[in-house]
Design a protein around this motif. Structure first.
Motif, mmCIF file in Angstrom:
data_model
loop_
_atom_site.group_PDB
_atom_site.id
_atom_site.type_symbol
_atom_site.label_atom_id
_atom_site.label_comp_id
_atom_site.label_asym_id
_atom_site.label_seq_id
_atom_site.Cartn_x
_atom_site.Cartn_y
_atom_site.Cartn_z
ATOM 1 N N PRO A 80 -3.769 2.247 8.928
ATOM 2 C CA PRO A 80 -2.415 1.937 8.471
ATOM 3 C C PRO A 80 -1.347 2.534 9.389
ATOM 4 O O PRO A 80 -1.581 3.545 10.063
ATOM 5 C CB PRO A 80 -2.369 2.595 7.082
ATOM 6 C CG PRO A 80 -3.800 2.680 6.651
ATOM 7 C CD PRO A 80 -4.567 2.944 7.911
ATOM 8 N N THR A 81 -0.188 1.898 9.387
ATOM 9 C CA THR A 81 0.935 2.427 10.166
ATOM 10 C C THR A 81 1.230 3.894 9.847
ATOM 11 O O THR A 81 1.425 4.702 10.761
ATOM 12 C CB THR A 81 2.189 1.566 9.945
ATOM 13 O OG1 THR A 81 2.040 0.332 10.662
ATOM 14 C CG2 THR A 81 3.451 2.253 10.447
ATOM 15 N N PRO A 82 1.302 4.309 8.557
ATOM 16 C CA PRO A 82 1.586 5.721 8.291
ATOM 17 C C PRO A 82 0.520 6.665 8.834
ATOM 18 O O PRO A 82 0.816 7.839 9.116
ATOM 19 C CB PRO A 82 1.667 5.794 6.764
ATOM 20 C CG PRO A 82 1.010 4.554 6.263
ATOM 21 C CD PRO A 82 1.262 3.520 7.316
ATOM 22 N N ALA A 83 -0.711 6.186 9.004
ATOM 23 C CA ALA A 83 -1.749 7.023 9.598
ATOM 24 C C ALA A 83 -1.418 7.341 11.050
ATOM 25 O O ALA A 83 -1.695 8.443 11.544
ATOM 26 C CB ALA A 83 -3.110 6.339 9.501
ATOM 27 N N ASP A 245 2.236 -0.310 5.099
ATOM 28 C CA ASP A 245 3.424 0.520 4.901
ATOM 29 C C ASP A 245 4.284 -0.008 3.757
ATOM 30 O O ASP A 245 5.341 0.548 3.464
ATOM 31 C CB ASP A 245 4.234 0.671 6.186
ATOM 32 C CG ASP A 245 4.833 -0.642 6.691
ATOM 33 O OD1 ASP A 245 4.519 -1.712 6.129
ATOM 34 O OD2 ASP A 245 5.621 -0.585 7.661
ATOM 35 N N ARG A 246 3.821 -1.079 3.094
ATOM 36 C CA ARG A 246 4.504 -1.630 1.928
ATOM 37 C C ARG A 246 3.546 -1.682 0.742
ATOM 38 O O ARG A 246 2.329 -1.814 0.924
ATOM 39 C CB ARG A 246 4.987 -3.058 2.170
ATOM 40 C CG ARG A 246 6.110 -3.240 3.148
ATOM 41 C CD ARG A 246 6.545 -4.690 3.101
ATOM 42 N NE ARG A 246 7.587 -4.989 4.069
ATOM 43 C CZ ARG A 246 8.314 -6.103 4.052
ATOM 44 N NH1 ARG A 246 8.107 -7.002 3.101
ATOM 45 N NH2 ARG A 246 9.234 -6.328 4.956
ATOM 46 N N SER A 328 11.441 -4.378 -0.804
ATOM 47 C CA SER A 328 10.232 -5.056 -0.343
ATOM 48 C C SER A 328 8.976 -4.224 -0.520
ATOM 49 O O SER A 328 7.870 -4.745 -0.403
ATOM 50 C CB SER A 328 10.375 -5.447 1.129
ATOM 51 O OG SER A 328 10.607 -4.287 1.918
ATOM 52 N N GLY A 329 9.124 -2.924 -0.785
ATOM 53 C CA GLY A 329 7.961 -2.086 -1.040
ATOM 54 C C GLY A 329 7.735 -0.955 -0.067
ATOM 55 O O GLY A 329 6.761 -0.210 -0.204
ATOM 56 N N HIS A 330 8.600 -0.803 0.951
ATOM 57 C CA HIS A 330 8.535 0.416 1.762
ATOM 58 C C HIS A 330 8.974 1.578 0.881
ATOM 59 O O HIS A 330 10.116 1.608 0.420
ATOM 60 C CB HIS A 330 9.484 0.328 2.961
ATOM 61 C CG HIS A 330 9.002 -0.543 4.066
ATOM 62 N ND1 HIS A 330 9.646 -1.708 4.433
ATOM 63 C CD2 HIS A 330 7.936 -0.442 4.895
ATOM 64 C CE1 HIS A 330 9.005 -2.272 5.437
ATOM 65 N NE2 HIS A 330 7.960 -1.524 5.724
ATOM 66 N N ILE A 331 8.097 2.531 0.643
ATOM 67 C CA ILE A 331 8.438 3.733 -0.110
ATOM 68 C C ILE A 331 8.269 4.912 0.847
ATOM 69 O O ILE A 331 7.162 5.198 1.301
ATOM 70 C CB ILE A 331 7.531 3.933 -1.347
ATOM 71 C CG1 ILE A 331 7.434 2.635 -2.168
ATOM 72 C CG2 ILE A 331 8.050 5.084 -2.190
ATOM 73 C CD1 ILE A 331 8.733 2.176 -2.774
ATOM 74 N N GLY A 342 2.386 2.643 1.771
ATOM 75 C CA GLY A 342 2.064 1.910 0.560
ATOM 76 C C GLY A 342 1.040 2.605 -0.306
ATOM 77 O O GLY A 342 1.165 2.649 -1.534
ATOM 78 N N LEU A 343 0.018 3.182 0.309
ATOM 79 C CA LEU A 343 -1.034 3.842 -0.452
ATOM 80 C C LEU A 343 -0.522 5.106 -1.138
ATOM 81 O O LEU A 343 -0.763 5.317 -2.337
ATOM 82 C CB LEU A 343 -2.214 4.175 0.465
ATOM 83 C CG LEU A 343 -3.370 4.938 -0.185
ATOM 84 C CD1 LEU A 343 -3.939 4.167 -1.375
ATOM 85 C CD2 LEU A 343 -4.453 5.231 0.838
ATOM 86 N N ILE A 344 0.198 5.941 -0.412
ATOM 87 C CA ILE A 344 0.701 7.177 -1.007
ATOM 88 C C ILE A 344 1.762 6.873 -2.058
ATOM 89 O O ILE A 344 1.867 7.568 -3.073
ATOM 90 C CB ILE A 344 1.208 8.127 0.090
ATOM 91 C CG1 ILE A 344 0.022 8.619 0.930
ATOM 92 C CG2 ILE A 344 1.963 9.308 -0.504
ATOM 93 C CD1 ILE A 344 0.393 9.567 2.053
ATOM 94 N N GLY A 345 2.553 5.809 -1.842
ATOM 95 C CA GLY A 345 3.496 5.389 -2.872
ATOM 96 C C GLY A 345 2.772 4.998 -4.148
ATOM 97 O O GLY A 345 3.174 5.356 -5.259
#
Length: 446
Positions: A80-83, A245-246, A328-331, A342-345
């Motif tokens: 994932p992008t946050p990774a 990321d969403r 849109s779901g970016h948290i 997205g996962l941590i959100g």
């Protein structure tokens, strides 16, 4: 180079067309490598990607560019992008790269760059890289060419980190969770994290083939996951996008909750716990007026930014806020991540379920949204519909009719050739009339 390379979220376009060509990826890697490699010490870059077929081409081209300027490359594979943001900082890299076009179709791709702190690059840094690219890059001497290696533990490291963001001592035992990974970067990561925390996991969108990312699945197409939630009597559904990321959530009745509802819940919970820095949520101009009213009733401020999670993060960092995001779901939770996750959100929402014992349907609708309508109109390259007198007249008339009962937001997408026409109004009939009139005018000029 006459055209601007970077948009609102890195570089993005149709694969094998400008700017998403192998040649441009090589040159961009070299320019970014030269920008970050300012001395003769060892420098490193981490490169992750989603599951698009074109990711191989771009990954190897970027690697050639970075190594040509003396940067050592760690290839993370699909993550994932946050990774990438997390591992850039964890591995003490000088720069991180995510190859992804996020929620776009498989025919598109993109390149997102992260600085050594794990945050996306500033406008100034992107301008600096573009300047180097325009002038040409001086390669490293033969003895200083960088090396490249696969980093096999990237997914495992992120899985372990993601689990630490869930409350210590709490588990997901007894929860049946549908997770739609959009055939994207989190197709293994998300199910692993949820299962290891104790949930019964029903995974969808976990068979990427290079061309099916986001295809009728994920956060932009949650219908299949909503159906699966109802069919399997799951407690909740989690829908991620191509680079994770969403997130959007689905309650046990099949109702979809967008980013505004998720942010509203987390902001309220954190404020009650004294964890909401500045008692403020940062969101974009797209967030629903109902969210703003809900927060204000609780004494929580809402700060709005331009569309794009990077602008949300810039506002958060500038003023010390720790929670923000997009409808849109970016948290974005800077206590946990440097970008939308997205996962941590979803884990924060699940923590609320575990701690309160309440169903998702109770937690996923914290406010009644003001009727909102958004229509995207594709336009031809070279045209400028928003500059048309016809469109400007339609917008002015709409603003006059809505007056204090609503608002309009008409803008160009920063990632696709689209004009986004969004309106909000207490009166749905008036909203439809105003938005449809503007959309028709834009289509005539597109």
């Amino acid at each position: 180079m006459s055209q601007k390379l970077f948009g609102t979220d890195g570089v993005r376009g149709r694969a094998n067309s400008w700017p998403m060509t192998a040649d441009m990826a090589l040159r961009l890697g070299a320019a970014a490598g030269r920008y970050f490699r300012r001395d003769q010490q060892e420098h490193r870059v981490v490169i992750g990607k989603d599951t698009r077929l074109s990711g191989y081409m771009i990954e190897y081209a970027l690697t050639a560019g970075f190594t040509s300027t003396g940067m050592n490359v760690f290839l993370l594979g699909p993550v994932p992008t946050p990774a990438v943001g997390y591992l850039t900082n964890s591995l003490r890299a000088d720069v991180g790269v995510m190859i992804s076009a996020s929620h776009n179709p498989a025919s598109d791709n993109g390149i997102k760059l992260f600085g050594p702190d794990g945050f996306k690059l500033s406008d100034e840094a992107e301008a600096g890289i573009e300047s180097i690219l325009a002038k040409g890059v001086t390669p490293a001497a033969p003895e200083n060419i960088g090396r490249a290696r696969r980093f096999d533990d990237a997914r495992g490291r992120y899985v372990e980190y993601a689990k630490t963001t869930f409350p210590r001592g709490k588990r997901l035992d007894g929860l049946r969770i549908v997770v739609d990974c959009a055939n994207g970067a989190a197709y293994r990561t998300a199910p692993e994290v949820l299962w290891e925390l104790g949930a019964e996991v029903i995974a969808m969108g976990i068979e990427p083939n290079g061309t099916n990312i986001n295809l009728e699945c994920g956060s932009t197409h949650p219908e299949a996951a909503a159906k699966k939630v109802v069919e399997t009597r799951a407690d909740i559904g989690i829908c991620l996008d191509g680079d994770a990321d969403r997130v959007v959530l689905i309650d046990e009745t099949g109702h979809v909750a967008d980013g505004d509802q998720i942010m509203g819940l987390i902001a309220s919970r954190w404020a009650q716990e004294g964890r909401l820095a500045g008692n403020t949520l940062v969101a974009t101009v797209m967030s629903n007026l109902g969210l703003e009213r809900y927060l204000n009733d609780q004494g929580i401020a809402l700060k709005r930014t331009s569309v794009g999670d990077r602008y949300v993060v810039e506002e958060m960092r500038a003023n010390g806020h720790t929670l923000g995001g997009e409808q849109s779901g970016h948290i974005v939770m800077t206590d946990y991540a440097t970008t939308g996750d997205g996962l941590i959100g979803a884990l924060q929402f699940l923590a609320c379920m575990v701690e309160t014992g309440q169903k998702a349907s109770k937690l996923a609708r914290v406010f009644d949204p003001v009727p909102q309508k958004l229509i995207n109109v594709r336009y031809d390259a070279g045209k400028a519909p928003l500059e048309s007198a016809l469109v400007q007249e339609a917008i002015a008339k709409g603003e006059s009719e809505l007056s204090s009962e609503g608002r309009l937001l008409i803008r160009k997408s920063g990632t696709e050739p689209l004009i986004r026409v969004m309106g909000e109004a207490v009166d749905p009939a008036l909203l439809d009339k105003v938005v449809n009139r503007i959309v028709e005018a834009v289509r005539q000029e597109s």
